[in-house]
Design a protein around this motif. Structure first.
Motif, mmCIF file in Angstrom:
data_model
loop_
_atom_site.group_PDB
_atom_site.id
_atom_site.type_symbol
_atom_site.label_atom_id
_atom_site.label_comp_id
_atom_site.label_asym_id
_atom_site.label_seq_id
_atom_site.Cartn_x
_atom_site.Cartn_y
_atom_site.Cartn_z
ATOM 1 N N ASN B 256 0.791 -1.228 0.000
ATOM 2 C CA ASN B 256 0.000 0.000 0.000
ATOM 3 C C ASN B 256 0.821 1.274 0.000
ATOM 4 O OD1 ASN B 256 -2.120 -1.778 0.305
ATOM 5 N ND2 ASN B 256 -1.982 -1.666 2.542
ATOM 6 N N SER B 278 -1.522 -6.597 -4.481
ATOM 7 C CA SER B 278 -2.026 -6.386 -3.121
ATOM 8 C C SER B 278 -1.364 -7.361 -2.158
ATOM 9 C CB SER B 278 -3.536 -6.529 -3.092
ATOM 10 O OG SER B 278 -3.922 -7.758 -3.651
ATOM 11 N N GLY B 471 -4.360 1.168 1.242
ATOM 12 C CA GLY B 471 -4.568 0.285 0.105
ATOM 13 C C GLY B 471 -5.932 0.415 -0.556
#
Lengths: 169, 493
Positions: B256, B278, B471
């Motif tokens: 993030n 991610s 994020g």
């Protein structure tokens, strides 16, 4: 200039989706004209509005079709004699034959298995399958699990989702 | 004309009807790049001589017309590449206010052309090894890099650079010679220091330049998890420089904490794009996908060269596929590659001022598409791209083409997310949250429940905390971008 019907934002001419709220501004003119006269949105009329008889519902082999009044789509009833109506959601074991979730079914209060439309000889029948928000024919709520006869032009509401029934005579 | 000998126009990359000025400019540009004092790759001196010869002929109108007579008639079409254009409106309307028009351009390999072999690669992995990468992230990156080596073909050149606040060449650019040794060198990478992207990028560029060869796909893949400070401008300038040599840069951000706007800016300057990882587990997956795309290249770069027309402004340009991403609007736009199995689609938004509508027709854009096909030794003649519309007094009733409509409906989602970003930046939290609410309701109506939920949660977070959640912004950005790719796939089915 185009004023967005949804949020009143003014967009440049030629805009296709409102730059403020993302609502579609063009390309559905033909669909808007299929909407019935104003006023029917709020209160359902006493008698059914009469759709043009020249209209051929859903092609040659369909025995009828469902006209979604809010979005203008026409879903043909063809290929079998019985259709369950509802919306598909995650982790649901039984699927409806016609999934109404693309037409704001969730927001309109359509149950996952809401109602069934079937053809029985010459008659067309609708039956509520125990939905949470009920099924209405021309504004009158029907009793759950009791068959009701549909006529050409009847307006059926599944919760708040209004559908005009177009039958082939 | 024998095929092996390309014609002078193609060598200079100009059209048959090019003006003397255009020829001169093309010559200067090419000569600057390929001059024996400056060129780097083998074979470029020969190319330079060819360019000189071509210019000698074409710069004199007399010699040029003599030469033209020997050429086969110009068929007016490109034998390798085809393109299609879709407009949002059949004509423009005379109005006293600015108006918008959208254009979708699709460029693909002509089906009937001979199968062109996929070009060999010249790739450098530039890996962030700053302390923040410690643990699972770096382990996954190592595993992915080793996997990457194993999938290379014998003809591919490969190198690895690790960087923190200084770079280290882990694997120098070479055809793979000693795989086991290279793999163990990658395994031994230890985390330390801070993230300075320019350091890594510069060393990566150096490695790629070692193996630089116009007949290869030259590419840098930058993997990072952090912000870089103070060297953004230098990095962007470097990206612009390497773009001139047809070196692409793909950015991949892990977690993030990295700067997506910056990575996008670097990548888009080279006609490439960035992606969001991610979870470290996805690194390998993404690298494999990227490798497949690179190994499947048909044309390694398409450049749109155009002159801005008076009163017409190119407001926004976005590539829908092969990789979704915003395009930098400039006179020489890098549109990215065409893959064998994925044509290039891009969408442009033009703003037309009333002053431009004096005549019966209006030119929105006048330019040409330059296509470089690495596996083909001779240059491809450019394609003329003229986007014109009639100007009428009434609006045409016909609805826009479904293709344009569908692409725009998804692009609208992406742009709403962009607007939410700008609103957060200027401190307009209420408006940002409203945009996300709108976005969520459109996502719901398109059946994207998961993403809609994310958008709603994020709207809530912004209202309470006056900032994005960790994020959340990247998840929404890259997922709405991925929707665009899906919209292209759906319509091809």
């Amino acid at each position: 200039m185009i004023v967005c019907p949804n949020c009143k934002h003014t967009n440049m001419a030629g805009t296709m989706f409102c730059s403020e709220c993302g609502a579609q501004l063009v390309g559905k003119d033909s669909l808007i004209t299929q909407n019935i006269a104003p006023g029917q949105d709020e209160v359902l009329p006493q008698g059914p509005s009469v759709p043009p008889r020249s209209y051929q519902p859903g092609g040659a082999d369909a025995w009828g079709s469902l006209h979604l009044l809010d979005t203008g789509q026409v879903l043909p009833l063809t290929g079998r004699n019985e259709f369950t109506l509802g919306r598909i959601s995650e982790g649901q074991p039984i699927m409806p034959d016609i999934d109404l979730s693309p037409y704001q079914a969730y927001a309109s209060g359509v149950s996952r298995l809401h109602a069934v439309v079937k053809r029985d000889g010459g008659r067309i029948i609708i039956m509520d399958l125990g939905s949470a928000n009920g099924t209405y024919i021309n504004g009158k709520r029907v009793v759950t699990n009791v068959e009701q006869i549909l006529n050409h032009g009847d307006i059926v509401a599944l919760g708040k989702l209004k559908i005009q029934v177009l039958l082939k005579s | 004309m024998p095929i092996s000998k390309s014609d002078h126009y193609a060598v200079l990359g100009v059209l048959r009807d090019a003006t003397q000025e255009e020829i001169k400019r093309a010559y200067f540009e090419a000569a600057q790049k390929l001059h024996p004092d400056k060129n780097v790759a083998p074979g470029e001196t020969e190319l330079f001589l060819e360019i000189q010869q071509a210019y000698e002929v074409l710069s004199s109108p007399q010699r040029r017309s003599q030469y033209d007579a020997t050429l086969p008639p110009d068929l007016g079409m490109n034998t390798l590449v085809k393109h299609q254009v879709f407009f949002s409106r059949p004509n423009l309307v005379k109005l006293n206010e600015p108006q918008l028009v959208y254009v979708l351009v699709e460029i693909s390999q002509r089906d009937e052309t001979e199968k062109i072999p996929t070009p060999p690669l010249n790739i450098c992995l530039v890996l962030d090894r700053s302390t923040s990468m410690q643990g699972e992230k770096l382990d996954m990156v190592k595993a992915a890099a080793i996997q990457f080596i194993r999938s290379l073909r014998p003809q591919d050149i490969f190198s690895v650079v690790a960087f923190s606040d200084r770079p280290e060449v882990i694997v120098p650019a070479s055809l793979q010679m000693d795989r086991a040794k290279q793999e163990s060198r990658i395994q031994m990478m230890k985390p330390f220091g801070a993230t300075e992207i320019f350091q890594g990028l510069e060393a990566g560029v150096k490695e790629v330049r070692h193996g630089l060869d116009p007949s290869r796909v030259n590419h840098i893949i930058l993997l990072t998890d952090g912000h870089t400070y103070g060297d953004e401008q230098a990095s962007l300038e470097l990206a612009e420089q390497v773009a001139q040599q047809n070196i692409g840069i793909t950015g991949m951000g892990i977690g993030n904490e990295w700067n997506d706007i910056f990575l996008d800016a670097i990548a888009s300057r080279t006609g490439s794009s960035s992606s969001y990882i991610s979870s470290p587990k996805d690194i390998q997956n993404l690298l494999v996908k990227k490798f497949k795309a690179l190994a499947n290249t048909f044309a390694d770069e398409v450049i749109l060269e155009f002159k801005q027309q008076d009163g017409v402004q190119m407001n926004y340009a976005f590539r829908l596929q092969p990789e979704g991403g915003p395009l930098t609007v400039e006179p020489q736009m890098r549109l990215g590659p065409i893959l064998q199995d994925a044509p290039l689609h891009f969408l442009i938004e033009f703003v037309v001022q009333p002053s431009a509508l004096k005549n019966e027709t209006i030119a929105l854009l006048d330019g040409s598409l330059k296509i470089s096909i690495a596996a083909r030794p001779t240059p491809v003649p450019p394609i003329r791209l003229r986007l014109t519309r009639d100007v009428k007094t009434d609006a045409a009733p016909s609805p826009p083409p479904t293709k344009v409509l569908r692409a725009l409906s998804r692009l609208t989602l992406y742009r709403m997310q962009e607007r939410a970003h700008t609103e957060v930046e200027v401190g307009n939290y209420e408006s940002a949250s409203r945009h996300l609410h709108n976005l969520a309701s459109h996502l719901l109506s398109q059946g994207e429940q998961q993403l809609a939920k994310t958008a709603l949660l994020e709207a809530d977070h912004i209202e309470r905390m006056h900032n994005w959640s960790a994020g959340g912004d990247k998840a929404i950005k890259y997922h709405t971008r991925a929707l665009l790719l899906n919209s292209v796939k759906e319509k091809e089915q």
